[in-house]
Motif scaffolding. Sequence first.
Motif, PDB file in Angstrom:
ATOM      1  N   ALA A 202      57.397  38.017 -66.574  1.00 29.17           N
ATOM      2  CA  ALA A 202      57.955  37.745 -67.903  1.00 29.17           C
ATOM      3  C   ALA A 202      59.484  37.725 -67.842  1.00 29.17           C
ATOM      4  CB  ALA A 202      57.476  38.804 -68.891  1.00 29.17           C
ATOM      5  N   HIS A 203      60.063  38.659 -67.085  1.00 30.23           N
ATOM      6  CA  HIS A 203      61.519  38.741 -66.960  1.00 30.23           C
ATOM      7  C   HIS A 203      62.094  37.440 -66.393  1.00 30.23           C
ATOM      8  CE1 HIS A 203      65.480  40.214 -65.787  1.00 30.23           C
ATOM      9  NE2 HIS A 203      65.224  39.780 -64.560  1.00 30.23           N
ATOM     10  N   ARG A 204      61.440  36.918 -65.355  1.00 33.32           N
ATOM     11  CA  ARG A 204      61.942  35.669 -64.739  1.00 33.32           C
ATOM     12  C   ARG A 204      61.791  34.489 -65.678  1.00 33.32           C
ATOM     13  NH1 ARG A 204      65.238  36.636 -60.330  1.00 33.32           N
ATOM     14  NH2 ARG A 204      64.358  38.442 -59.293  1.00 33.32           N
ATOM     15  N   ARG A 205      60.684  34.441 -66.421  1.00 32.86           N
ATOM     16  CA  ARG A 205      60.494  33.324 -67.364  1.00 32.86           C
ATOM     17  C   ARG A 205      61.571  33.364 -68.439  1.00 32.86           C
ATOM     18  NH1 ARG A 205      54.214  33.644 -67.316  1.00 32.86           N
ATOM     19  NH2 ARG A 205      53.832  32.436 -65.418  1.00 32.86           N
ATOM     20  N   GLU A 206      61.891  34.596 -68.865  1.00 29.23           N
ATOM     21  CA  GLU A 206      62.920  34.778 -69.881  1.00 29.23           C
ATOM     22  C   GLU A 206      64.276  34.302 -69.356  1.00 29.23           C
ATOM     23  OE1 GLU A 206      63.998  38.880 -71.611  1.00 29.23           O
ATOM     24  OE2 GLU A 206      61.833  38.602 -71.898  1.00 29.23           O
ATOM     25  N   ARG A 207      64.578  34.714 -68.124  1.00 31.42           N
ATOM     26  CA  ARG A 207      65.861  34.350 -67.518  1.00 31.42           C
ATOM     27  C   ARG A 207      65.968  32.828 -67.382  1.00 31.42           C
ATOM     28  NH1 ARG A 207      68.899  38.735 -65.301  1.00 31.42           N
ATOM     29  NH2 ARG A 207      69.200  38.691 -67.532  1.00 31.42           N
ATOM     30  N   ARG A 208      64.906  32.219 -66.965  1.00 35.93           N
ATOM     31  CA  ARG A 208      64.855  30.773 -66.815  1.00 35.93           C
ATOM     32  C   ARG A 208      65.115  30.092 -68.159  1.00 35.93           C
ATOM     33  NH1 ARG A 208      61.185  26.736 -64.223  1.00 35.93           N
ATOM     34  NH2 ARG A 208      60.538  25.458 -65.961  1.00 35.93           N
ATOM     35  N   ALA A 209      64.496  30.634 -69.218  1.00 37.14           N
ATOM     36  CA  ALA A 209      64.694  30.074 -70.563  1.00 37.14           C
ATOM     37  C   ALA A 209      66.150  30.241 -71.002  1.00 37.14           C
ATOM     38  CB  ALA A 209      63.753  30.753 -71.555  1.00 37.14           C
ATOM     39  N   GLU A 210      66.731  31.401 -70.675  1.00 37.98           N
ATOM     40  CA  GLU A 210      68.138  31.651 -71.035  1.00 37.98           C
ATOM     41  C   GLU A 210      69.065  30.670 -70.321  1.00 37.98           C
ATOM     42  OE1 GLU A 210      68.794  36.387 -71.718  1.00 37.98           O
ATOM     43  OE2 GLU A 210      68.053  35.780 -69.767  1.00 37.98           O
ATOM     44  N   ILE A 211      68.779  30.416 -69.058  1.00 37.04           N
ATOM     45  CA  ILE A 211      69.616  29.497 -68.275  1.00 37.04           C
ATOM     46  C   ILE A 211      69.539  28.093 -68.881  1.00 37.04           C
ATOM     47  CG2 ILE A 211      69.814  28.355 -66.020  1.00 37.04           C
ATOM     48  CD1 ILE A 211      68.990  31.099 -64.780  1.00 37.04           C
ATOM     49  N   LEU A 212      68.340  27.661 -69.221  1.00 37.18           N
ATOM     50  CA  LEU A 212      68.182  26.341 -69.856  1.00 37.18           C
ATOM     51  C   LEU A 212      68.957  26.286 -71.172  1.00 37.18           C
ATOM     52  CD1 LEU A 212      64.426  25.516 -69.196  1.00 37.18           C
ATOM     53  CD2 LEU A 212      66.395  24.107 -68.534  1.00 37.18           C
ATOM     54  N   LYS A 213      68.904  27.380 -71.921  1.00 34.99           N
ATOM     55  CA  LYS A 213      69.610  27.443 -73.209  1.00 34.99           C
ATOM     56  C   LYS A 213      71.122  27.335 -72.998  1.00 34.99           C
ATOM     57  CE  LYS A 213      69.116  30.784 -76.651  1.00 34.99           C
ATOM     58  NZ  LYS A 213      68.400  32.046 -76.989  1.00 34.99           N
ATOM     59  N   ARG A 214      71.632  28.024 -71.965  1.00 36.51           N
ATOM     60  CA  ARG A 214      73.072  27.987 -71.694  1.00 36.51           C
ATOM     61  C   ARG A 214      73.503  26.578 -71.269  1.00 36.51           C
ATOM     62  NH1 ARG A 214      75.500  30.533 -74.770  1.00 36.51           N
ATOM     63  NH2 ARG A 214      77.197  29.429 -73.736  1.00 36.51           N
ATOM     64  N   ILE A 215      72.674  25.921 -70.491  1.00 34.61           N
ATOM     65  CA  ILE A 215      73.028  24.560 -70.060  1.00 34.61           C
ATOM     66  C   ILE A 215      73.017  23.634 -71.286  1.00 34.61           C
ATOM     67  CG2 ILE A 215      72.354  22.609 -68.618  1.00 34.61           C
ATOM     68  CD1 ILE A 215      71.239  24.598 -66.616  1.00 34.61           C
ATOM     69  N   ALA A 216      72.032  23.829 -72.146  1.00 32.83           N
ATOM     70  CA  ALA A 216      71.962  23.038 -73.379  1.00 32.83           C
ATOM     71  C   ALA A 216      73.198  23.294 -74.246  1.00 32.83           C
ATOM     72  CB  ALA A 216      70.690  23.381 -74.146  1.00 32.83           C
ATOM     73  N   ALA A 217      73.731  24.532 -74.178  1.00 29.66           N
ATOM     74  CA  ALA A 217      74.908  24.892 -74.979  1.00 29.66           C
ATOM     75  C   ALA A 217      76.207  24.400 -74.344  1.00 29.66           C
ATOM     76  CB  ALA A 217      74.953  26.399 -75.176  1.00 29.66           C
ATOM     77  N   GLY A 218      76.121  23.790 -73.147  1.00 34.11           N
ATOM     78  CA  GLY A 218      77.315  23.199 -72.542  1.00 34.11           C
ATOM     79  C   GLY A 218      77.823  23.893 -71.287  1.00 34.11           C
ATOM     80  N   ASP A 219      77.213  25.006 -70.856  1.00 37.95           N
ATOM     81  CA  ASP A 219      77.633  25.627 -69.590  1.00 37.95           C
ATOM     82  C   ASP A 219      77.253  24.691 -68.445  1.00 37.95           C
ATOM     83  OD1 ASP A 219      78.409  27.776 -71.037  1.00 37.95           O
ATOM     84  OD2 ASP A 219      76.891  29.173 -70.280  1.00 37.95           O
ATOM     85  N   GLU A 220      78.252  24.332 -67.632  1.00 38.80           N
ATOM     86  CA  GLU A 220      77.976  23.397 -66.532  1.00 38.80           C
ATOM     87  C   GLU A 220      77.974  24.088 -65.172  1.00 38.80           C
ATOM     88  OE1 GLU A 220      81.027  20.403 -66.860  1.00 38.80           O
ATOM     89  OE2 GLU A 220      79.631  19.101 -67.946  1.00 38.80           O
ATOM     90  N   THR A 221      78.593  25.277 -65.090  1.00 39.34           N
ATOM     91  CA  THR A 221      78.727  25.933 -63.783  1.00 39.34           C
ATOM     92  C   THR A 221      77.943  27.244 -63.753  1.00 39.34           C
ATOM     93  OG1 THR A 221      80.650  27.219 -64.457  1.00 39.34           O
ATOM     94  CG2 THR A 221      81.074  25.014 -63.548  1.00 39.34           C
ATOM     95  N   ILE A 222      77.651  27.686 -62.539  1.00 36.72           N
ATOM     96  CA  ILE A 222      76.936  28.948 -62.369  1.00 36.72           C
ATOM     97  C   ILE A 222      77.784  30.107 -62.889  1.00 36.72           C
ATOM     98  CG2 ILE A 222      76.105  30.561 -60.607  1.00 36.72           C
ATOM     99  CD1 ILE A 222      74.996  28.138 -59.107  1.00 36.72           C
ATOM    100  N   ALA A 223      79.099  30.040 -62.650  1.00 38.66           N
ATOM    101  CA  ALA A 223      79.980  31.113 -63.125  1.00 38.66           C
ATOM    102  C   ALA A 223      79.874  31.266 -64.642  1.00 38.66           C
ATOM    103  CB  ALA A 223      81.420  30.823 -62.716  1.00 38.66           C
ATOM    104  N   ALA A 224      79.870  30.148 -65.363  1.00 48.80           N
ATOM    105  CA  ALA A 224      79.779  30.207 -66.829  1.00 48.80           C
ATOM    106  C   ALA A 224      78.428  30.773 -67.265  1.00 48.80           C
ATOM    107  CB  ALA A 224      79.989  28.815 -67.418  1.00 48.80           C
ATOM    108  N   ILE A 225      77.381  30.362 -66.575  1.00 48.02           N
ATOM    109  CA  ILE A 225      76.037  30.849 -66.930  1.00 48.02           C
ATOM    110  C   ILE A 225      75.940  32.355 -66.687  1.00 48.02           C
ATOM    111  CG2 ILE A 225      73.579  30.705 -66.350  1.00 48.02           C
ATOM    112  CD1 ILE A 225      74.128  27.692 -65.641  1.00 48.02           C
TER     113      ILE A 225
END
Length: 285
Positions: free
Chosen positions: A213-236
């Motif tokens: 569940a933790h990994r699925r959540e993290r994956r969803a958060e990463i997708l959300k951050r990219i959707a919000a405009g984060d382009e780099t790993i540092a920003a995420i």
Amino acid sequence: MSPLIRRVIARNASPFTFKGTGTYIIGERQVAVIDPGPDLADHLAALLAALRGESVTHILITHTHLDHSPAAAALKRATGAKTYGYGRHGSGRAEDRAGIGGVTEEGGDHGFVPDIELREGDAIEGPGWHLTAVETPGHTSNHLCFALDEEKTLFSGDHVMGWSTSVITPPDGDMSAYMRSLDKLLRREDALYWPTHGPAIPEPKPYVRTFIAHRRERRAEILKRIAAGDETIAAIVEHVYVGLDPRLKLAAGRSVLAHLIELVEEGSVASDGPPQSDARYRLRR
Ligand SMILES: [Zn+2]
């Protein structure tokens, strides 16, 4: 720890190893050692003291990270036992995935080569104990867990740890493989896990489900951050890991990369060039 299990802990405590590597001794008189640990003189001395009067018949390696396998060489010299493991570091990787193979990985023990290669279901036995190899790639491509049949106990290595989630570091660490290896544990009936780091895990299935569940959540958060405009790993990392211990920042970045590689391979995220630490990412529409 139990009638068949003893543990010697190395003095290599760190943000990655918790209180240090736990080296397990299985059986009595004719014993197996799981993960001899880091190449530290005092750890080897403590281990040999615990083994006095006994003969070591097998040296088992869950995976080739520097806090697990390097002492195998010295223990082998001291006892004459053969070493057992999946293979050398990186041996479980199918191919150079997505062009990320050039990235150097720290923490791998590139010197370890097992005398005997183990595969799924292989048995390792001594008087009164039976261990079975369980392939669990993900944390590294050559990760094995070992099941002790007599006690329905699984030595889970770094695949499932007792104090933290596993670090998945590409290129050898693989998020999709890790998730499949967690699912695999849910299909088993182990009563207890002994990880290399941290306390025992009783009732392991709910614990494993929490990690999934933790990994699925993290994956969803990463997708959300990219959707919000984060382009780099540092920003995420900045947005997803709020209040992180600065010593763990690099590891967090590698973990985000592991998710991104999976997302790029699946086609939900695009990157400018191979998915690496310095690439730019966006949602694929
Ligand atoms: Zn490890």
